[in-house]
Scaffold this active site. Sequence first.
Site, PDB file in Angstrom:
ATOM      1  N   LYS A   1       0.843  -1.060  -0.074  1.00 58.65           N
ATOM      2  CA  LYS A   1       0.130   0.025  -0.182  1.00 58.65           C
ATOM      3  C   LYS A   1       0.913   1.273  -0.162  1.00 58.65           C
ATOM      4  CE  LYS A   1      -2.302   3.429   1.903  1.00 58.65           C
ATOM      5  NZ  LYS A   1      -1.870   4.601   1.421  1.00 58.65           N
TER       6      LYS A   1
ATOM      7  N   GLY B   1       6.891   5.947   7.712  1.00 52.94           N
ATOM      8  CA  GLY B   1       6.206   7.229   7.457  1.00 52.94           C
ATOM      9  C   GLY B   1       6.301   8.213   8.979  1.00 52.94           C
ATOM     10  N   GLY B   2       5.119   8.828   9.106  1.00 54.10           N
ATOM     11  CA  GLY B   2       5.207  10.096  10.323  1.00 54.10           C
ATOM     12  C   GLY B   2       4.778   9.101  11.696  1.00 54.10           C
TER      13      GLY B   2
ATOM     14  N   GLU C   1       9.342   2.705  10.965  1.00 55.06           N
ATOM     15  CA  GLU C   1      10.422   3.681  10.603  1.00 55.06           C
ATOM     16  C   GLU C   1      10.069   4.667  10.537  1.00 55.06           C
ATOM     17  OE1 GLU C   1      13.936   3.074  10.256  1.00 55.06           O
ATOM     18  OE2 GLU C   1      13.988   0.779  10.007  1.00 55.06           O
TER      19      GLU C   1
ATOM     20  N   CYS D   1      13.795  11.434   6.076  1.00 56.21           N
ATOM     21  CA  CYS D   1      13.877  11.123   7.442  1.00 56.21           C
ATOM     22  C   CYS D   1      15.269  11.246   8.200  1.00 56.21           C
ATOM     23  CB  CYS D   1      13.179   9.785   8.053  1.00 56.21           C
ATOM     24  SG  CYS D   1      13.333   8.535   6.940  1.00 56.21           S
TER      25      CYS D   1
HETATM   26  C1  UN1 Z   1      14.217   8.210   4.438  1.00 55.93           C
HETATM   27  O1  UN1 Z   1      14.440   9.358   4.509  1.00 55.93           O
HETATM   28  O2  UN1 Z   1      13.328   7.718   4.614  1.00 55.93           O
HETATM   29  O3  UN1 Z   1      19.943   7.793   3.870  1.00 55.93           O
HETATM   30  C2  UN1 Z   1      15.306   7.243   3.890  1.00 55.93           C
HETATM   31  C3  UN1 Z   1      19.486   8.442   3.021  1.00 55.93           C
HETATM   32  C4  UN1 Z   1      18.613   7.386   2.138  1.00 55.93           C
HETATM   33  C5  UN1 Z   1      17.497   6.988   2.628  1.00 55.93           C
HETATM   34  C6  UN1 Z   1      16.612   7.739   3.495  1.00 55.93           C
HETATM   35  N1  UN1 Z   1      19.652   6.389   1.412  1.00 55.93           N
HETATM   36  O4  UN1 Z   1      19.283   9.362   2.809  1.00 55.93           O
END
Ligand code: UN1
Length: 497
Positions: A176, A229-230, A251, A285
Site C-alpha cells: 500500500k 512514515g510519520g 521507521e 527522515c
Molecule cells: C528516508 O528518508 O526515509 O540515507 C530514507 C538516506 C537514504 C534513505 C533515506 N539513503 O538519505
Amino acid sequence: MAAYPEIGLFIDGKWVSPPGAARFTTRNPTNGSIIGSFVSATPKDVDAAVTAAFSAFPHWKATPPPARGEILLRVAQTLKDRKEQIGRIVTQEMGKVIAEGRGDVQESIDFVEYMAGEGRRLFGETVPSELRSKFCLTVRQPKGVVACITPWNFPTAIPNWKIAAALICGNTVVFKPASNTAMCAIEVVKAYEAGGVPAGVLNCVTGAGSTVGNALIDDRRVRAVSFTGGVETGRSVYERGARDLKAVHLELGGKNPMIVMDDANLPLALEGLLFGAFGTAGQRCTATSRLILHEKVYDEFLGMLDQRVARLRLGDPLDPRTDVGPVASADQERKILEYISVGRTEAKLRVGGGKLTGGIYDQGFFIAPTIFETAHGTRISKEEIFGPVLSVIKVPSYEEAVRVANDVDYGLSSAIYTRDVNVAFRAVQDLECGITYINAPTIGAEVQLPFGGVKNTGTGGREAGSVAVEEFTEIKTVFIDFSNRLQKAQIDVADSG
Ligand code: UN1
C-alpha cells in the site's frame, strides 16, 4: 479518454479496475499537471488482495530461496533498463531533483540485487547441545502475508527495501503505497511483474491510509506490517497491529543533528550541510535539521553558509542545474510554512523564511531554504519539520553538543565534523541514534548496512543490510536427537562420562 494513464489495482497477477470504483489523481508538485489516476480501493478490494497473497504463500514458501533470488535479479535488471524513465517519474511526481530521482531508482536496484544474493544466505546458527548425540540449529522461515506501507519521499527505494526483503524470505506481500506518489509505486510493481514474480506473491492496493491501510492491518491473515512514515500514523499502526499481536516494524521520523566542532574542516562541513539540510528539499527522515555549531567557529561558518545558500538554485527539478526542487505536496507546503511561522516567533530568522512567488514558482510548492538561529528547546529545534528548514544552535563544548544532540524524541541519523580522532570516536559512543557519520552528512545511507533508529524513530528493528531479513522471518529452533534414548535437558546434567 483521459490525457493521463488510468491505473488499476494489482491483485493476483492482474491489473483490475473494479467497475464504478472511486479514483484519485496524483499531480506534479512543480506545475500541478496530472500524472495519473488510481483506484481508491475499498475494504473488499483489500480482502481480495490479501486472499491472493494468502493463497500464493504455500507455493512461494516452498520455492527455494535462490530461485526467488533469480526473480529478484530480473526485477533489478528491469529497474536498470528503465532507470532513466522511472527516475523522471520520481522527479515529476515527487519533486526531488533529477539526480536524486535517478538515485532513488539506483538505491532500489542496489537493494534488490543485494537481497537476491541473500537467497543464498538466509543464515541460521548451529549451536552445541548440552547433551550427547544431539544437534541444534536454527532456520529462518517466512511469516506469511506481510503488509508493506510506504511513504512518498523515497517512492521507489523504500518500497523496494521492504518488498525485496519480504519476498526473498518467502513471504507474500500486499503493498500500500503513499497516495501522492502512486505512479512511482506502480512502476515498482511493474518491475516485479516483468521479473516474473508469480501471481498473488505481490499485490498492490492504492487508496487512503484510513481505509486501505487500516483494512490491511486489521486483516487477521496479515501477520506482519512494515510501515515507514510519520510518528503519529506510526503510533496508530502500532496500536492497530497490537490488537492482533502482529509484528509491526516502524521507521518513523528524525531530528538529525550535524555537530561542527571548532577544529572541523569548515569547507567540507559546509558542503555536507547543504546536501544534508536542503537535498530532497529536506524531506528525508535522515535530513540534517539541526546544525549544532561550536561557538569558536559560529560566525565564520554561518557567514560561509549564508553565501552558499544565497547561490542555491531553486526551480524545475528536471533541470539538471537545479539544486532544490519543490516540496512534495500542498499538504507538505502548509505544514512547513506553519513551522516557519512558529520559528519566526521563537527564533531568529537568518535566511529564507517563506514561499517563493513569481514565474514558475507560482505553479508549484517552492519554499526558500530557511535557516533559523535558535536556542535549544524551541519547537523548531525539537520537532520534525520535514522540509528545507534548518535550526542552528550554538554550543560551547563537545559535551554540550552531545547533550543537545541527544535531547530530542528521535534518534535516526547524526553527523560530526572534527579532525580529532578521539572526539570522533567519543561521538560514535555518545550519540543516541541508529546512524552516525564522521565527516559526512546525515543522509546517504548505503543499502548493505542496517538502517533505523532509536527512541521515537521506530520500534527498534533495522531495515537494509543483512539484518533486513530479521524483520521478515521467524526463527525456528530445531533439535535433532540421534542418541536413540530419551535425554533430558537440565536434568541429565551429571552425565559427563
Ligand atoms: C528516508 O528518508 O526515509 O540515507 C530514507 C538516506 C537514504 C534513505 C533515506 N539513503 O538519505
